[in-house]
Design a protein around this motif. Structure first.
Motif, PDB file in Angstrom:
ATOM      1  N   ASP A 160      -7.296   4.271  10.611  1.00  0.00           N
ATOM      2  CA  ASP A 160      -7.087   5.691  10.350  1.00  0.00           C
ATOM      3  C   ASP A 160      -7.969   6.070   9.163  1.00  0.00           C
ATOM      4  OD1 ASP A 160      -6.276   8.268   9.866  1.00  0.00           O
ATOM      5  OD2 ASP A 160      -4.130   7.852   9.931  1.00  0.00           O
ATOM      6  N   ARG A 161      -9.123   6.624   9.495  1.00  0.00           N
ATOM      7  CA  ARG A 161     -10.139   6.933   8.482  1.00  0.00           C
ATOM      8  C   ARG A 161     -10.480   5.661   7.701  1.00  0.00           C
ATOM      9  NH1 ARG A 161      -6.453  11.709   6.554  1.00  0.00           N
ATOM     10  NH2 ARG A 161      -5.008  10.410   7.779  1.00  0.00           N
ATOM     11  N   ASN A 162     -10.302   5.628   6.397  1.00  0.00           N
ATOM     12  CA  ASN A 162     -10.677   4.420   5.653  1.00  0.00           C
ATOM     13  C   ASN A 162      -9.491   3.504   5.365  1.00  0.00           C
ATOM     14  OD1 ASN A 162      -9.400   5.927   3.630  1.00  0.00           O
ATOM     15  ND2 ASN A 162     -10.782   5.163   2.042  1.00  0.00           N
ATOM     16  N   ARG A 163      -8.381   3.744   6.038  1.00  0.00           N
ATOM     17  CA  ARG A 163      -7.238   2.823   5.972  1.00  0.00           C
ATOM     18  C   ARG A 163      -7.261   1.963   7.233  1.00  0.00           C
ATOM     19  NH1 ARG A 163      -7.535   6.119   1.605  1.00  0.00           N
ATOM     20  NH2 ARG A 163      -5.574   6.255   0.437  1.00  0.00           N
ATOM     21  N   ILE A 164      -7.373   0.664   7.038  1.00  0.00           N
ATOM     22  CA  ILE A 164      -7.435  -0.268   8.165  1.00  0.00           C
ATOM     23  C   ILE A 164      -6.350  -1.317   7.949  1.00  0.00           C
ATOM     24  CG2 ILE A 164      -8.896  -1.836   9.497  1.00  0.00           C
ATOM     25  CD1 ILE A 164     -11.314  -0.366   8.276  1.00  0.00           C
ATOM     26  N   THR A 165      -5.412  -1.384   8.884  1.00  0.00           N
ATOM     27  CA  THR A 165      -4.251  -2.254   8.696  1.00  0.00           C
ATOM     28  C   THR A 165      -4.017  -3.107   9.932  1.00  0.00           C
ATOM     29  OG1 THR A 165      -2.863  -0.380   9.379  1.00  0.00           O
ATOM     30  CG2 THR A 165      -3.085  -0.769   7.016  1.00  0.00           C
ATOM     31  N   GLY A 166      -3.638  -4.354   9.691  1.00  0.00           N
ATOM     32  CA  GLY A 166      -3.369  -5.282  10.776  1.00  0.00           C
ATOM     33  C   GLY A 166      -1.886  -5.519  10.955  1.00  0.00           C
TER      34      GLY A 166
ATOM     35  N   LEU B  83       9.475   4.443   4.367  1.00  0.00           N
ATOM     36  CA  LEU B  83       8.601   4.680   3.213  1.00  0.00           C
ATOM     37  C   LEU B  83       7.652   5.845   3.464  1.00  0.00           C
ATOM     38  CD1 LEU B  83       7.743   1.002   2.176  1.00  0.00           C
ATOM     39  CD2 LEU B  83       9.309   2.579   1.031  1.00  0.00           C
ATOM     40  N   GLY B  84       7.845   6.527   4.586  1.00  0.00           N
ATOM     41  CA  GLY B  84       7.058   7.716   4.866  1.00  0.00           C
ATOM     42  C   GLY B  84       5.743   7.487   5.569  1.00  0.00           C
ATOM     43  N   VAL B  85       5.602   6.325   6.197  1.00  0.00           N
ATOM     44  CA  VAL B  85       4.340   5.983   6.858  1.00  0.00           C
ATOM     45  C   VAL B  85       4.481   6.132   8.371  1.00  0.00           C
ATOM     46  CG1 VAL B  85       2.605   4.173   7.194  1.00  0.00           C
ATOM     47  CG2 VAL B  85       3.803   4.366   5.005  1.00  0.00           C
TER      48      VAL B  85
ATOM     49  N   LEU C 164       0.836  -1.203   0.000  1.00  0.00           N
ATOM     50  CA  LEU C 164       0.000   0.000   0.000  1.00  0.00           C
ATOM     51  C   LEU C 164       0.872   1.255   0.000  1.00  0.00           C
ATOM     52  CD1 LEU C 164      -2.873  -0.875   2.517  1.00  0.00           C
ATOM     53  CD2 LEU C 164      -2.749  -1.289   0.053  1.00  0.00           C
ATOM     54  N   ALA C 165       1.958   1.226   0.768  1.00  0.00           N
ATOM     55  CA  ALA C 165       2.855   2.390   0.811  1.00  0.00           C
ATOM     56  C   ALA C 165       3.478   2.645  -0.554  1.00  0.00           C
ATOM     57  CB  ALA C 165       3.941   2.177   1.862  1.00  0.00           C
ATOM     58  N   LYS C 166       3.924   1.589  -1.225  1.00  0.00           N
ATOM     59  CA  LYS C 166       4.568   1.747  -2.523  1.00  0.00           C
ATOM     60  C   LYS C 166       3.569   2.085  -3.630  1.00  0.00           C
ATOM     61  CE  LYS C 166       8.843  -0.699  -1.644  1.00  0.00           C
ATOM     62  NZ  LYS C 166       9.830  -1.688  -2.103  1.00  0.00           N
ATOM     63  N   ALA C 167       2.281   1.834  -3.360  1.00  0.00           N
ATOM     64  CA  ALA C 167       1.233   2.245  -4.294  1.00  0.00           C
ATOM     65  C   ALA C 167       0.716   3.643  -3.952  1.00  0.00           C
ATOM     66  CB  ALA C 167       0.083   1.238  -4.269  1.00  0.00           C
ATOM     67  N   ASP C 168       1.409   4.334  -3.036  1.00  0.00           N
ATOM     68  CA  ASP C 168       1.056   5.696  -2.622  1.00  0.00           C
ATOM     69  C   ASP C 168      -0.319   5.770  -1.974  1.00  0.00           C
ATOM     70  OD1 ASP C 168       3.502   6.721  -3.721  1.00  0.00           O
ATOM     71  OD2 ASP C 168       2.575   6.694  -5.711  1.00  0.00           O
ATOM     72  N   LEU C 169      -0.657   4.757  -1.194  1.00  0.00           N
ATOM     73  CA  LEU C 169      -1.970   4.707  -0.568  1.00  0.00           C
ATOM     74  C   LEU C 169      -1.922   4.898   0.944  1.00  0.00           C
ATOM     75  CD1 LEU C 169      -3.453   1.712  -2.616  1.00  0.00           C
ATOM     76  CD2 LEU C 169      -4.089   4.126  -2.808  1.00  0.00           C
ATOM     77  N   LEU C 170      -0.728   5.135   1.496  1.00  0.00           N
ATOM     78  CA  LEU C 170      -0.612   5.314   2.945  1.00  0.00           C
ATOM     79  C   LEU C 170       0.005   6.652   3.345  1.00  0.00           C
ATOM     80  CD1 LEU C 170       0.445   1.810   4.367  1.00  0.00           C
ATOM     81  CD2 LEU C 170      -1.799   2.932   4.452  1.00  0.00           C
ATOM     82  N   GLN C 171       0.248   7.522   2.382  1.00  0.00           N
ATOM     83  CA  GLN C 171       0.840   8.812   2.709  1.00  0.00           C
ATOM     84  C   GLN C 171      -0.140   9.625   3.561  1.00  0.00           C
ATOM     85  OE1 GLN C 171       1.610   7.156  -0.126  1.00  0.00           O
ATOM     86  NE2 GLN C 171       3.653   6.992   0.760  1.00  0.00           N
ATOM     87  N   GLY C 172       0.332  10.059   4.729  1.00  0.00           N
ATOM     88  CA  GLY C 172      -0.515  10.834   5.625  1.00  0.00           C
ATOM     89  C   GLY C 172      -1.388   9.992   6.534  1.00  0.00           C
ATOM     90  N   TYR C 173      -1.174   8.675   6.528  1.00  0.00           N
ATOM     91  CA  TYR C 173      -1.960   7.760   7.361  1.00  0.00           C
ATOM     92  C   TYR C 173      -1.060   7.005   8.332  1.00  0.00           C
ATOM     93  CZ  TYR C 173      -5.819   8.425   4.066  1.00  0.00           C
ATOM     94  OH  TYR C 173      -6.815   8.974   3.292  1.00  0.00           O
ATOM     95  N   ARG C 174      -1.641   6.582   9.446  1.00  0.00           N
ATOM     96  CA  ARG C 174      -0.983   5.636  10.337  1.00  0.00           C
ATOM     97  C   ARG C 174      -1.313   4.229   9.868  1.00  0.00           C
ATOM     98  NH1 ARG C 174      -2.614   4.815  15.140  1.00  0.00           N
ATOM     99  NH2 ARG C 174      -0.649   4.348  16.150  1.00  0.00           N
ATOM    100  N   ALA C 175      -0.382   3.301  10.101  1.00  0.00           N
ATOM    101  CA  ALA C 175      -0.620   1.927   9.669  1.00  0.00           C
ATOM    102  C   ALA C 175       0.112   0.950  10.573  1.00  0.00           C
ATOM    103  CB  ALA C 175      -0.172   1.730   8.223  1.00  0.00           C
ATOM    104  N   ALA C 176      -0.425  -0.246  10.657  1.00  0.00           N
ATOM    105  CA  ALA C 176       0.228  -1.350  11.369  1.00  0.00           C
ATOM    106  C   ALA C 176       0.946  -2.234  10.360  1.00  0.00           C
ATOM    107  CB  ALA C 176      -0.803  -2.163  12.146  1.00  0.00           C
ATOM    108  N   THR C 177       1.889  -3.004  10.856  1.00  0.00           N
ATOM    109  CA  THR C 177       2.594  -3.967  10.023  1.00  0.00           C
ATOM    110  C   THR C 177       3.236  -4.996  10.945  1.00  0.00           C
ATOM    111  OG1 THR C 177       4.127  -4.185   8.142  1.00  0.00           O
ATOM    112  CG2 THR C 177       4.827  -2.767   9.969  1.00  0.00           C
ATOM    113  N   HIS C 178       3.892  -5.987  10.367  1.00  0.00           N
ATOM    114  CA  HIS C 178       4.655  -6.939  11.175  1.00  0.00           C
ATOM    115  C   HIS C 178       5.754  -6.185  11.923  1.00  0.00           C
ATOM    116  CE1 HIS C 178       7.394 -10.224  12.205  1.00  0.00           C
ATOM    117  NE2 HIS C 178       6.366 -11.053  12.015  1.00  0.00           N
ATOM    118  N   TRP C 179       6.029  -6.582  13.157  1.00  0.00           N
ATOM    119  CA  TRP C 179       7.009  -5.840  13.965  1.00  0.00           C
ATOM    120  C   TRP C 179       8.380  -5.739  13.294  1.00  0.00           C
ATOM    121  CZ3 TRP C 179      11.336  -8.580  15.219  1.00  0.00           C
ATOM    122  CH2 TRP C 179      11.235  -9.990  15.272  1.00  0.00           C
TER     123      TRP C 179
END
Length: 224
Positions: free
Chosen positions: A147-153, A135-137, A111-126
């Protein structure tokens, strides 16, 4: 549930993905009323996951309808796919209209490399938190970040928590609770070592070495 309330959910498959990243959420989503599920890849050829399981996509990028929810997971072999222009363009296209743009584990890198997480908080594997920051996330350490319509596990098993969160948003808390009960999701792990914060530095270092050995072995097998 009326036709107007139907939700179309797309789960992106790819070679080398971690099965549980997507199988966990799919188990939850498959129980939702009025949901149309698509398991998506470039072709309908079998997909071999990073643990050797074989999964079958049922929808191609070309034939995929507009999705309400787009989701992609991570995998030990995602490096071979994460910069694939066709994959990133598919995510951008669906992300431009989807109600919810989501990921589990290392899927946040896509999602980050598709420019879909800029300005959003996100979870990922530790193990990928620092990489995602580069990557600017803005990275959160919660099991699920909304975070709004971004939902990450977070990593792997967090996909079930993620799936239940999506279920609650789409169909209400009661339905999500019913599904949690039906799948008997009542975690009681034998060890309290499921996050780097709990595991401690020594175990984290050993886990990183273990993961590096697995990745090196898989790469050697691919080359041979």
């Amino acid at each position: 549930m009326t036709d107007s309330q139907k939700h179309i959910i797309g789960l992106v498959f790819y070679p080398g993905m971690t099965a549980l990243d997507i199988v966990g959420p799919q188990q939850v989503f498959s129980a939702l009323p009025g949901v149309e599920l698509h398991r998506i890849w470039k072709t309908l050829d079998p997909i071999k996951t990073d643990d050797g399981m074989v999964l079958l996509p049922d929808t191609t990028f070309k034939d995929c309808p507009l999705l309400d929810v787009i989701c992609i997971g991570g995998g030990l072999e995602q490096m071979a796919v994460v910069d694939d222009l066709e994959v990133l363009e598919f995510l951008r296209k669906q992300g431009s209209t989807a109600k919810f743009i989501t990921s589990v584990c290392g899927g946040s890198e896509f999602l980050a490399k598709a420019d879909l997480l800029q300005g959003y908080r996100a979870a990922t594997h530790w193990a990928m938190r620092d990489h995602l920051v580069k990557l600017g996330v803005k990275v959160g350490i919660e099991r699920v970040v909304v975070d709004r319509n971004r939902i990450t596990g977070g990593g792997v098993t967090a996909g079930i928590d993620f799936g239940l969160t999506i279920a609650s948003i789409l169909c209400g808390e009661e339905i999500a609770k019913i599904i949690q009960l039906l799948i008997e999701y009542n975690p009681a792990p034998p060890f309290d070592a499921g996050s780097p914060e709990k595991a401690g530095t020594e175990l984290v270092d050993k886990a990183m070495l273990f993961m590096q050995r697995i990745s090196s072995l898989e790469l050697a097998q691919q080359v041979s």
